[in-house]
Scaffold this active site. Structure first.
Site, short mmCIF file in Angstrom:
data_model
loop_
_atom_site.label_atom_id
_atom_site.label_comp_id
_atom_site.label_asym_id
_atom_site.label_seq_id
_atom_site.Cartn_x
_atom_site.Cartn_y
_atom_site.Cartn_z
N SER A 234 -36.31 1.71 4.97
CA SER A 234 -35.41 2.15 3.91
C SER A 234 -35.80 3.53 3.40
CB SER A 234 -35.40 1.14 2.77
OG SER A 234 -34.90 -0.10 3.18
N GLY B 293 -26.73 -0.20 10.31
CA GLY B 293 -25.81 -0.02 9.19
C GLY B 293 -26.11 1.23 8.40
N ARG C 114 -18.41 -4.50 11.26
CA ARG C 114 -19.07 -4.36 9.97
C ARG C 114 -18.20 -3.61 8.97
NH1 ARG C 114 -25.41 -3.04 11.48
NH2 ARG C 114 -25.93 -5.17 12.10
N SER D 264 -22.08 -4.52 1.02
CA SER D 264 -23.36 -3.87 1.31
C SER D 264 -23.61 -2.76 0.30
CB SER D 264 -23.38 -3.28 2.73
OG SER D 264 -24.55 -2.51 2.93
N SER D 265 -24.82 -2.74 -0.27
CA SER D 265 -25.17 -1.65 -1.19
C SER D 265 -25.23 -0.31 -0.47
CB SER D 265 -26.51 -1.95 -1.86
OG SER D 265 -27.56 -1.99 -0.92
N GLN D 266 -25.31 -0.32 0.87
CA GLN D 266 -25.32 0.93 1.63
C GLN D 266 -24.04 1.73 1.44
OE1 GLN D 266 -26.00 -0.35 5.66
NE2 GLN D 266 -28.22 -0.45 5.42
N GLU E 288 -33.08 -10.52 2.13
CA GLU E 288 -33.83 -10.21 3.35
C GLU E 288 -35.04 -11.12 3.53
OE1 GLU E 288 -35.25 -6.75 0.59
OE2 GLU E 288 -33.56 -8.15 0.71
N LYS F 52 -35.67 -3.25 15.89
CA LYS F 52 -34.76 -2.57 14.96
C LYS F 52 -35.53 -1.94 13.81
CE LYS F 52 -30.77 -3.61 11.98
NZ LYS F 52 -29.86 -2.54 12.44
#
Length: 441
Positions: free
Chosen positions: A30, A98, A126, A170-172, A313, A411
């Site tokens: 992150s 993402g 997504r 998603s907070s993304q 998570e 990943k």
């Protein structure tokens, strides 16, 4: 582009006894992803010390290079970025990341020229529509049917201003806007409407934006504003990825042993304190020492009732622990996993644990778990590193657990098979030799 990677089955090693291990984890995914984007949006040069070199961060670096940013990753421990005017034509492969899919389109809107995005077929399912709609309302031109593949027609600038979106998927979707907003003519004010958005990763975004010199206001619930103004390059020290520590720390509880994570920061913006609290309630004994964070198992794992809102998570690891506990558990606050990124991740977790003999009841927003004797078997990961970590954890206590694919751990933690076998066997060889040792038992 969009290729499908080969799977690698992997037998999870069974612990020969209580563990006594010490390990150092690579950098936070992150933090690495955010630092890369902030560096690309800053004047001058930036460095990332201790970054994570993994599938997602390599894709992020490649995407920035494609748009003209100088990104040197030759030195594993010190990456160098030198900002340049970004431009197309460029092609960005988001893979299954993402973060790449959501952080780089706002960057592309500030470039000059055409930037096309595509990725793994699963990424096309997504959620992207809220971000694309927000960028369009802020002045960007994007050709798409609200998902991958899409094309950003950068004009070198974007108006910015106020925008409202539903970021509950998603907070993304919010982070992607905030990371580039200082380069918008009017900055940005983002309002979220809808179910609550998990805060931990948004708090990290705000923290890093302020560290880069951005004016950020997050004082109102579900509203974030970033003032316009150029950022200056800086040196970033990337913390260890504390979310990746979860399976290793949990291993101390399963085996009644001790696991030390070296370099654990005394203070952090990562949501690790909640993980330590939950592991403590399940029977672990965490302690900060000069060597790092030490987790000691007591020989017993206790059941847990916990709200995992904002820290889903950790759901797979906590659920796996609950299957070997001495009492039932109820984990809830995970409703977003029922449709997360186009898949029912909570249902897959329940099915994976049930397949190994656990008593699991799936609920709309969580799991009820009744401990009972487990058995070996093949755990389907569905390309989800969290399921792989859970399978490896249960393999410590149950012989015959096998992952249908361990490559999904690359990943965020490419060294997972080696680190895990080193923890179990005290073996520091390369990944191939460690894998051979596991197969020999």
């Amino acid at each position: 582009m969009c290729g499908v990677e080969a799977h690698l089955p992997w037998p999870a090693p069974t612990a020969p006894g209580p563990l006594d291990a010490s390990l150092r984890l690579p950098g936070s995914k992150s933090m690495t992803a955010r630092a890369l984007v902030l560096a690309a949006n800053s004047l001058g040069s930036s460095t990332l010390r201790g970054p994570l070199r993994a599938r997602d961060t390599e894709l992020m670096a490649a995407g920035l290079r494609a748009m003209g940013c100088h990104v040197s990753t030759v030195d594993d421990n010190l990456w160098l970025l030198r900002s340049r005017p970004l431009q197309g034509p460029a092609r960005v492969d988001v893979g299954l990341a993402g973060s790449v899919m959501r952080f780089l389109p706002p960057v592309a809107s500030l470039a000059t020229g055409v930037v096309s995005f595509d990725g793994h077929p699963r990424s096309r399912r997504r959620p992207m529509a809220p971000l694309i709609g927000a960028l369009r309302s802020l002045g960007a031109r994007i050709d798409t049917e609200n998902g991958l593949p899409f094309t950003v027609h950068g004009a070198g600038r974007i108006t910015g201003g106020e925008v409202t979106l539903d970021a509950s998927a998603s907070s993304q979707l919010v982070t992607g806007l905030l990371l580039s907003a200082s380069g918008f003519d009017r900055g940005v004010v983002v309002r979220h409407v809808g179910p609550p958005v998990p805060r931990p990763h948004l708090d990290l975004t705000v923290h890093m934006l302020r560290a880069a010199g951005a004016g950020v206001d997050d004082s109102r619930p579900d509203v974030w504003s970033v003032e316009p103004g150029r950022l200056n390059g800086r040196a970033w020290s990337i913390e260890p990825d504390l979310s990746s520590a979860a399976p290793f720390l949990a291993a101390a509880l399963v085996t009644g042993g001790t696991v030390t994570v070296q370099g654990w920061p005394p203070t952090t913006s990562q949501p690790a304190h909640r993980l330590l609290d939950l592991l403590g309630r399940m029977g672990g004994r965490p302690a900060m020492t000069p060597r790092g964070l030490v987790m000691r198992g007591t020989g017993a794992v206790h059941g847990l009732s916990a709200d995992l809102t904002g820290i889903s998570e950790y759901a797979a690891i906590l659920a796996a622990l609950a299957t070997v506990a001495d009492s039932p558990s109820h984990l809830f606050g995970m409703g977003q996993l029922r449709g997360h990124e186009g898949a029912d991740e909570l249902g897959r977790l329940a099915a994976a644990l049930t397949g190994l003999g656990a008593g699991v009841t799936l609920e709309p927003d969580g799991l009820r778990i009744r401990p009972r004797p487990l058995r070996g078997g093949t755990l389907r990961t569905h390309g989800d590193r969290h399921l792989a970590h859970a399978g490896a954890l249960l393999g410590l206590a149950v012989e015959g657990v096998r992952l249908d694919d361990v490559t999904c751990t690359a990943k965020t933690l490419p060294e997972f098979p080696r680190l895990w076998s080193s923890m179990v066997y005290g073996y520091e060889g390369d990944s191939a030799e460690a894998e051979a040792r596991i197969r020999r038992g």
